[in-house]
Design a protein around this motif. Structure first.
Motif, PDB file in Angstrom:
ATOM      1  N   PHE A 103       0.871  -1.173   0.000  1.00 52.25           N
ATOM      2  CA  PHE A 103       0.000   0.000   0.000  1.00 52.25           C
ATOM      3  C   PHE A 103       0.910   1.226   0.000  1.00 52.25           C
ATOM      4  O   PHE A 103       1.207   1.803   1.051  1.00 52.25           O
ATOM      5  CB  PHE A 103      -0.924  -0.024   1.222  1.00 52.25           C
ATOM      6  CG  PHE A 103      -1.894  -1.174   1.223  1.00 52.25           C
ATOM      7  CD1 PHE A 103      -3.037  -1.140   0.447  1.00 52.25           C
ATOM      8  CD2 PHE A 103      -1.637  -2.312   1.981  1.00 52.25           C
ATOM      9  CE1 PHE A 103      -3.933  -2.199   0.433  1.00 52.25           C
ATOM     10  CE2 PHE A 103      -2.524  -3.375   1.976  1.00 52.25           C
ATOM     11  CZ  PHE A 103      -3.675  -3.320   1.197  1.00 52.25           C
ATOM     12  N   TYR A 104       1.329   1.623  -1.190  1.00 53.48           N
ATOM     13  CA  TYR A 104       2.429   2.579  -1.289  1.00 53.48           C
ATOM     14  C   TYR A 104       2.028   4.005  -0.922  1.00 53.48           C
ATOM     15  O   TYR A 104       2.897   4.853  -0.706  1.00 53.48           O
ATOM     16  CB  TYR A 104       3.042   2.546  -2.701  1.00 53.48           C
ATOM     17  CG  TYR A 104       2.101   2.951  -3.821  1.00 53.48           C
ATOM     18  CD1 TYR A 104       2.035   4.266  -4.260  1.00 53.48           C
ATOM     19  CD2 TYR A 104       1.302   2.010  -4.447  1.00 53.48           C
ATOM     20  CE1 TYR A 104       1.195   4.632  -5.284  1.00 53.48           C
ATOM     21  CE2 TYR A 104       0.452   2.357  -5.479  1.00 53.48           C
ATOM     22  CZ  TYR A 104       0.400   3.670  -5.891  1.00 53.48           C
ATOM     23  OH  TYR A 104      -0.442   4.032  -6.911  1.00 53.48           O
ATOM     24  N   GLN A 105       0.726   4.299  -0.850  1.00 57.04           N
ATOM     25  CA  GLN A 105       0.301   5.633  -0.441  1.00 57.04           C
ATOM     26  C   GLN A 105      -0.097   5.693   1.033  1.00 57.04           C
ATOM     27  O   GLN A 105      -0.507   6.744   1.520  1.00 57.04           O
ATOM     28  CB  GLN A 105      -0.888   6.092  -1.303  1.00 57.04           C
ATOM     29  CG  GLN A 105      -0.506   6.397  -2.740  1.00 57.04           C
ATOM     30  CD  GLN A 105      -1.663   6.986  -3.523  1.00 57.04           C
ATOM     31  OE1 GLN A 105      -2.768   7.130  -3.007  1.00 57.04           O
ATOM     32  NE2 GLN A 105      -1.419   7.331  -4.776  1.00 57.04           N
ATOM     33  N   CYS A 106       0.028   4.567   1.717  1.00 59.33           N
ATOM     34  CA  CYS A 106      -0.363   4.510   3.125  1.00 59.33           C
ATOM     35  C   CYS A 106       0.694   5.221   3.984  1.00 59.33           C
ATOM     36  O   CYS A 106       1.879   4.886   3.917  1.00 59.33           O
ATOM     37  CB  CYS A 106      -0.514   3.060   3.561  1.00 59.33           C
ATOM     38  SG  CYS A 106      -1.418   2.855   5.100  1.00 59.33           S
ATOM     39  N   LYS A 124      -7.019   5.331   5.976  1.00 58.48           N
ATOM     40  CA  LYS A 124      -5.822   4.760   5.357  1.00 58.48           C
ATOM     41  C   LYS A 124      -6.069   4.471   3.879  1.00 58.48           C
ATOM     42  O   LYS A 124      -7.122   3.954   3.503  1.00 58.48           O
ATOM     43  CB  LYS A 124      -5.420   3.467   6.076  1.00 58.48           C
ATOM     44  CG  LYS A 124      -4.929   3.697   7.493  1.00 58.48           C
ATOM     45  CD  LYS A 124      -4.460   2.407   8.128  1.00 58.48           C
ATOM     46  CE  LYS A 124      -3.940   2.651   9.533  1.00 58.48           C
ATOM     47  NZ  LYS A 124      -3.477   1.403  10.176  1.00 58.48           N
ATOM     48  N   SER A 125      -5.083   4.792   3.066  1.00 53.36           N
ATOM     49  CA  SER A 125      -5.190   4.564   1.625  1.00 53.36           C
ATOM     50  C   SER A 125      -5.122   3.069   1.313  1.00 53.36           C
ATOM     51  O   SER A 125      -4.334   2.335   1.897  1.00 53.36           O
ATOM     52  CB  SER A 125      -4.059   5.294   0.895  1.00 53.36           C
ATOM     53  OG  SER A 125      -4.027   4.938  -0.471  1.00 53.36           O
ATOM     54  N   LYS A 126      -5.965   2.633   0.377  1.00 55.66           N
ATOM     55  CA  LYS A 126      -5.985   1.239  -0.057  1.00 55.66           C
ATOM     56  C   LYS A 126      -5.361   1.061  -1.444  1.00 55.66           C
ATOM     57  O   LYS A 126      -5.442  -0.010  -2.031  1.00 55.66           O
ATOM     58  CB  LYS A 126      -7.428   0.722  -0.085  1.00 55.66           C
ATOM     59  CG  LYS A 126      -8.129   0.737   1.275  1.00 55.66           C
ATOM     60  CD  LYS A 126      -7.496  -0.227   2.249  1.00 55.66           C
ATOM     61  CE  LYS A 126      -8.256  -0.257   3.571  1.00 55.66           C
ATOM     62  NZ  LYS A 126      -7.638  -1.180   4.544  1.00 55.66           N
ATOM     63  N   VAL A 127      -4.750   2.131  -1.961  1.00 53.83           N
ATOM     64  CA  VAL A 127      -4.098   2.040  -3.265  1.00 53.83           C
ATOM     65  C   VAL A 127      -2.860   1.170  -3.129  1.00 53.83           C
ATOM     66  O   VAL A 127      -2.028   1.401  -2.258  1.00 53.83           O
ATOM     67  CB  VAL A 127      -3.717   3.438  -3.789  1.00 53.83           C
ATOM     68  CG1 VAL A 127      -3.097   3.336  -5.175  1.00 53.83           C
ATOM     69  CG2 VAL A 127      -4.941   4.336  -3.820  1.00 53.83           C
ATOM     70  N   ARG A 128      -2.736   0.166  -3.985  1.00 50.74           N
ATOM     71  CA  ARG A 128      -1.644  -0.790  -3.851  1.00 50.74           C
ATOM     72  C   ARG A 128      -1.079  -1.182  -5.206  1.00 50.74           C
ATOM     73  O   ARG A 128      -1.673  -0.908  -6.244  1.00 50.74           O
ATOM     74  CB  ARG A 128      -2.144  -2.064  -3.137  1.00 50.74           C
ATOM     75  CG  ARG A 128      -3.123  -2.868  -3.972  1.00 50.74           C
ATOM     76  CD  ARG A 128      -3.700  -4.047  -3.220  1.00 50.74           C
ATOM     77  NE  ARG A 128      -2.730  -5.082  -2.959  1.00 50.74           N
ATOM     78  CZ  ARG A 128      -2.368  -6.016  -3.823  1.00 50.74           C
ATOM     79  NH1 ARG A 128      -2.882  -6.038  -5.034  1.00 50.74           N
ATOM     80  NH2 ARG A 128      -1.488  -6.936  -3.498  1.00 50.74           N
TER      81      ARG A 128
END
Length: 290
Positions: A103-106, A124-128
């Motif tokens: 999750f690189y934006q977390c 929390k960001s879920k972009v992965r």
């Protein structure tokens, strides 16, 4: 007048641990007190660390699948497959690869703050993305392979050459088609280098058996044994993510001070995982008989 003796409440340590565990799972102090018939649970909760440390006990979250792997499941690997690989290939030609999600934006979930201040964050960001970490038993690292969701991400604008191999997939997951494409690229690379290697991977459905490979031999781990036999799971991927998180924290701090845009780089985090560390981890798992 005789003094009235106070009744001592000598609750067993095992019972105290059980009550503390119930309260941490969501049971209220009052409910736990009524269920177990003990008073003043709030005092235990305040002093639980001292209570447990005094008996050399700590509460930990159970994680991993190590206990589910039996000696019978790894027997054929240790007695047959591994000795065959070691007899046919040098250590520098034995590679291991494994996917990981990031999750690189977390943002980091810990920070410094003054006592008494409320410490809270946002959603929390879920972009992965999915990455493929691969290295040899001597610590030679293959280029990072990344699977993202966007075919042409905005961050790629004006970028002519990526330091990693990148491919897009609707859910940023590894698929059998993407895996085959990656393995055949690796095969062509080692054919040009004049080397033949053994590539050890797990046997998930996205890793099909491939034919017509000239310089790469795919070796599949036994089912459900990656927690003990997969070298990349022995702190290698964990270290990679830790370096990345550390770089993100430093970049955030620097960007706030200099009022600049924030950028993240998984490839530089990969470079910080030393070849010596990689070689040690892979040899510790797969080359015990060497």
């Amino acid at each position: 007048m005789s003094a009235v003796k106070r009744k001592l409440n000598n609750t067993k340590l095992i019972k105290k641990c059980q009550i503390i565990r119930e309260v941490e799972k969501g049971m209220t102090n009052k409910e736990a007190s009524e269920k177990y018939g003990v008073p003043k649970i709030s005092t235990w909760m305040k002093n639980k660390e001292k209570l447990l440390q005094g008996h050399n006990i700590s509460l930990k979250t159970i994680g991993g699948e190590f206990k589910s792997v039996t000696p019978q499941m790894t027997c054929s690997w240790n007695e047959t497959t591994l000795p065959t690989i070691l007899s046919n290939y040098k250590l520098e030609d034995i590679f291991n690869a494994d996917e990981f999600g990031l999750f690189y934006q977390c943002l980091p979930n810990k920070t410094y703050h003054f006592k008494g201040e409320k410490c809270s964050g946002g959603k929390k960001s879920k972009v992965r993305f999915t990455g493929m970490a691969a290295a040899s038993a001597k610590g030679e690292k293959m280029p990072m392979f990344v699977i993202g969701k966007s075919k042409s991400a905005r961050c790629f604008k004006n970028i002519k050459h990526l330091p990693t191999q990148y491919i897009s997939q609707k859910k940023s997951w590894m698929s059998s088609e993407i895996f085959e494409e990656w393995v055949r690229k690796v095969d062509r690379k080692f054919r040009v280098d004049g080397r033949k290697i053994a590539l050890i991977i797990d046997n998930c459905p996205a890793h099909p058996t491939l034919s017509n490979l000239t310089n790469v031999q795919l070796v599949f781990l036994p089912p459900n044994t990656t927690s003990t036999l997969q070298p990349m799971d022995q702190c290698v991927i964990r270290s990679l993510k830790a370096y990345y998180r550390g770089k993100v924290a430093r970049l955030i701090s620097r960007a706030l001070e200099e009022k600049k845009a924030l950028s993240k780089d998984i490839n530089s985090a990969r470079n910080e995982v030393t070849g010596r560390f990689l070689g040690t981890r892979i040899q510790r798992n797969h080359c015990k008989l060497f």
